[in-house]
Design a protein around this motif. Structure first.
Motif, PDB file in Angstrom:
ATOM      1  N   TRP A 198     126.501 -22.459  24.861  1.00  0.00           N
ATOM      2  CA  TRP A 198     126.745 -23.812  24.376  1.00  0.00           C
ATOM      3  C   TRP A 198     125.753 -24.285  23.300  1.00  0.00           C
ATOM      4  O   TRP A 198     126.173 -24.879  22.291  1.00  0.00           O
ATOM      5  CB  TRP A 198     126.781 -24.801  25.540  1.00  0.00           C
ATOM      6  N   PRO A 199     124.447 -24.056  23.419  1.00  0.00           N
ATOM      7  CA  PRO A 199     123.527 -24.569  22.385  1.00  0.00           C
ATOM      8  C   PRO A 199     123.861 -24.089  20.983  1.00  0.00           C
ATOM      9  O   PRO A 199     123.847 -24.888  20.028  1.00  0.00           O
ATOM     10  CB  PRO A 199     122.156 -24.051  22.846  1.00  0.00           C
ATOM     11  N   GLY A 200     124.172 -22.816  20.823  1.00  0.00           N
ATOM     12  CA  GLY A 200     124.518 -22.303  19.499  1.00  0.00           C
ATOM     13  C   GLY A 200     125.789 -22.907  18.958  1.00  0.00           C
ATOM     14  O   GLY A 200     125.892 -23.231  17.760  1.00  0.00           O
ATOM     15  N   LEU A 201     126.789 -23.076  19.837  1.00  0.00           N
ATOM     16  CA  LEU A 201     128.057 -23.672  19.415  1.00  0.00           C
ATOM     17  C   LEU A 201     127.863 -25.146  19.076  1.00  0.00           C
ATOM     18  O   LEU A 201     128.398 -25.639  18.066  1.00  0.00           O
ATOM     19  CB  LEU A 201     129.105 -23.504  20.513  1.00  0.00           C
ATOM     20  N   LYS A 202     127.091 -25.856  19.871  1.00  0.00           N
ATOM     21  CA  LYS A 202     126.853 -27.277  19.607  1.00  0.00           C
ATOM     22  C   LYS A 202     126.122 -27.464  18.277  1.00  0.00           C
ATOM     23  O   LYS A 202     126.465 -28.351  17.491  1.00  0.00           O
ATOM     24  CB  LYS A 202     126.039 -27.895  20.743  1.00  0.00           C
ATOM     25  N   GLN A 203     125.130 -26.629  18.004  1.00  0.00           N
ATOM     26  CA  GLN A 203     124.418 -26.700  16.739  1.00  0.00           C
ATOM     27  C   GLN A 203     125.369 -26.447  15.568  1.00  0.00           C
ATOM     28  O   GLN A 203     125.274 -27.091  14.512  1.00  0.00           O
ATOM     29  CB  GLN A 203     123.266 -25.689  16.716  1.00  0.00           C
ATOM     30  N   THR A 204     126.293 -25.530  15.771  1.00  0.00           N
ATOM     31  CA  THR A 204     127.287 -25.228  14.752  1.00  0.00           C
ATOM     32  C   THR A 204     128.171 -26.434  14.478  1.00  0.00           C
ATOM     33  O   THR A 204     128.449 -26.777  13.316  1.00  0.00           O
ATOM     34  CB  THR A 204     128.149 -24.035  15.194  1.00  0.00           C
ATOM     35  N   LEU A 205     128.620 -27.095  15.529  1.00  0.00           N
ATOM     36  CA  LEU A 205     129.476 -28.269  15.380  1.00  0.00           C
ATOM     37  C   LEU A 205     128.740 -29.391  14.647  1.00  0.00           C
ATOM     38  O   LEU A 205     129.320 -30.083  13.797  1.00  0.00           O
ATOM     39  CB  LEU A 205     129.933 -28.756  16.754  1.00  0.00           C
ATOM     40  N   GLN A 206     127.473 -29.564  14.971  1.00  0.00           N
ATOM     41  CA  GLN A 206     126.693 -30.601  14.308  1.00  0.00           C
ATOM     42  C   GLN A 206     126.482 -30.282  12.832  1.00  0.00           C
ATOM     43  O   GLN A 206     126.433 -31.184  11.998  1.00  0.00           O
ATOM     44  CB  GLN A 206     125.354 -30.761  15.034  1.00  0.00           C
ATOM     45  N   PRO A 261     135.774 -11.016  19.758  1.00  0.00           N
ATOM     46  CA  PRO A 261     135.368  -9.955  20.684  1.00  0.00           C
ATOM     47  C   PRO A 261     134.314 -10.475  21.658  1.00  0.00           C
ATOM     48  O   PRO A 261     133.413 -11.228  21.264  1.00  0.00           O
ATOM     49  CB  PRO A 261     134.788  -8.875  19.766  1.00  0.00           C
ATOM     50  N   TYR A 262     134.438 -10.077  22.898  1.00  0.00           N
ATOM     51  CA  TYR A 262     133.458 -10.498  23.907  1.00  0.00           C
ATOM     52  C   TYR A 262     132.140  -9.770  23.673  1.00  0.00           C
ATOM     53  O   TYR A 262     132.104  -8.573  23.404  1.00  0.00           O
ATOM     54  CB  TYR A 262     133.966 -10.202  25.322  1.00  0.00           C
ATOM     55  N   LYS A 263     131.038 -10.530  23.765  1.00  0.00           N
ATOM     56  CA  LYS A 263     129.711  -9.947  23.583  1.00  0.00           C
ATOM     57  C   LYS A 263     128.856 -10.218  24.811  1.00  0.00           C
ATOM     58  O   LYS A 263     128.991 -11.248  25.462  1.00  0.00           O
ATOM     59  CB  LYS A 263     129.037 -10.532  22.336  1.00  0.00           C
ATOM     60  N   ASP A 264     127.947  -9.272  25.109  1.00  0.00           N
ATOM     61  CA  ASP A 264     127.062  -9.422  26.260  1.00  0.00           C
ATOM     62  C   ASP A 264     126.034 -10.534  26.046  1.00  0.00           C
ATOM     63  O   ASP A 264     125.612 -11.179  26.999  1.00  0.00           O
ATOM     64  CB  ASP A 264     126.336  -8.104  26.556  1.00  0.00           C
ATOM     65  N   SER A 265     125.637 -10.754  24.789  1.00  0.00           N
ATOM     66  CA  SER A 265     124.653 -11.792  24.492  1.00  0.00           C
ATOM     67  C   SER A 265     125.356 -13.015  23.908  1.00  0.00           C
ATOM     68  O   SER A 265     126.404 -12.884  23.263  1.00  0.00           O
ATOM     69  CB  SER A 265     123.609 -11.262  23.498  1.00  0.00           C
ATOM     70  N   PRO A 266     124.800 -14.212  24.122  1.00  0.00           N
ATOM     71  CA  PRO A 266     125.455 -15.434  23.626  1.00  0.00           C
ATOM     72  C   PRO A 266     125.577 -15.435  22.105  1.00  0.00           C
ATOM     73  O   PRO A 266     124.701 -14.942  21.398  1.00  0.00           O
ATOM     74  CB  PRO A 266     124.507 -16.551  24.095  1.00  0.00           C
ATOM     75  N   LEU A 267     126.676 -15.987  21.632  1.00  0.00           N
ATOM     76  CA  LEU A 267     126.877 -16.149  20.198  1.00  0.00           C
ATOM     77  C   LEU A 267     126.029 -17.334  19.739  1.00  0.00           C
ATOM     78  O   LEU A 267     126.270 -18.473  20.152  1.00  0.00           O
ATOM     79  CB  LEU A 267     128.352 -16.388  19.905  1.00  0.00           C
ATOM     80  N   ASP A 268     125.036 -17.088  18.895  1.00  0.00           N
ATOM     81  CA  ASP A 268     124.125 -18.150  18.471  1.00  0.00           C
ATOM     82  C   ASP A 268     124.590 -18.799  17.174  1.00  0.00           C
ATOM     83  O   ASP A 268     125.643 -18.448  16.615  1.00  0.00           O
ATOM     84  CB  ASP A 268     122.697 -17.612  18.336  1.00  0.00           C
ATOM     85  N   TYR A 269     123.796 -19.749  16.696  1.00  0.00           N
ATOM     86  CA  TYR A 269     124.148 -20.487  15.486  1.00  0.00           C
ATOM     87  C   TYR A 269     124.344 -19.558  14.293  1.00  0.00           C
ATOM     88  O   TYR A 269     125.306 -19.701  13.525  1.00  0.00           O
ATOM     89  CB  TYR A 269     123.040 -21.506  15.208  1.00  0.00           C
ATOM     90  N   LYS A 270     123.470 -18.581  14.142  1.00  0.00           N
ATOM     91  CA  LYS A 270     123.580 -17.640  13.033  1.00  0.00           C
ATOM     92  C   LYS A 270     124.882 -16.840  13.137  1.00  0.00           C
ATOM     93  O   LYS A 270     125.558 -16.600  12.133  1.00  0.00           O
ATOM     94  CB  LYS A 270     122.378 -16.695  13.028  1.00  0.00           C
ATOM     95  N   GLY A 271     125.224 -16.445  14.363  1.00  0.00           N
ATOM     96  CA  GLY A 271     126.471 -15.711  14.555  1.00  0.00           C
ATOM     97  C   GLY A 271     127.685 -16.540  14.205  1.00  0.00           C
ATOM     98  O   GLY A 271     128.640 -16.051  13.581  1.00  0.00           O
TER      99      GLY A 271
END
Length: 227
Positions: A64-72, A197-207
């Protein structure tokens, strides 16, 4: 998952599995399932993200943090619709998902705040925290938790929401909707209708920027060619 309108039942009869296919139409909800971020529905020129979250899933929380940062960062250029997908092997996933549907019905502006509260306090709702609690006691715990998160003025409405068959049905439909889209875990994301694609690590803002920037650039190029 290509069999959108089929349920699979497996019967184990050693040493073989027998699979029976049964026609099962997913119920059509009265409106599109999910919670719009900032109450901002999809617009034709925005990048459309759908997220399937389980409120008590650590992987959903971490994404969620990476996605929320992306939305902002992108504002109205990106639209988010979150669907609940309570995993059967996560304690109290269904009742916490139902709480989100109840609050979204009462006050859509409070839905994402409550989701973040569940993410922040997940340890209160699974494992040793609830292993010896009855279903009624867990419900009571979640009612009190939700009331504290959104305000005491909602207490009666929240309590009655857990006895309202419509909120139970909405939570079930959300899960079935996810199944019809091929969702098998959380978090799962779709961008403009296509599953990532599903990833083992969270998708961050850069991703997320790596996904969205080329799409926006392509939109701009198409608009320039149009003129």
């Amino acid at each position: 998952m290509g069999f959108k309108n089929l349920k699979f039942f497996a019967f184990l009869c050693f040493p073989m599995f027998f699979f029976v296919l049964i026609d099962a139409q997913v119920p059509i909800p009265p409106k599109l399932d999910g919670f719009w971020y900032e109450n901002r529905p999809f617009e034709a020129d925005s990048i459309f993200i759908e997220a399937f979250f389980d409120p008590v899933c650590p992987d959903s929380r971490d994404s969620w943090p990476g996605l929320k940062q992306t939305l902002q960062h992108y504002g109205s250029r990106v639209t988010l619709l979150v669907h609940t997908f309570p995993l059967p092997y996560h304690d109290n996933a269904f009742v916490s998902s139902r709480a989100l549907h109840i609050i979204n019905k009462l006050n859509t502006s409070a839905t994402y705040g409550l989701l973040e509260e569940f993410f922040q306090h997940q340890e209160k709702f699974y494992g040793v925290a609830t292993v010896n609690m009855s279903r009624a006691n867990v419900n009571e715990k979640i009612i009190n938790f939700v009331t504290k998160a959104v305000g005491t003025s909602y207490y009666s409405a929240i309590r009655s929401g857990f006895t309202n068959s419509k909120t139970d049905r909405a939570t079930r439909i959300a899960f079935k909707y996810g199944c019809s889209r091929g969702v098998y875990g959380t978090p799962i994301f779709f961008v403009n209708g296509i599953a990532l694609p599903y990833k083992d690590s969270p998708l961050d803002y850069k991703g997320w920027k790596g996904i969205i920037d080329p799409l926006l650039a392509n939109q701009l190029e198409r608009n320039l060619h149009f003129f």
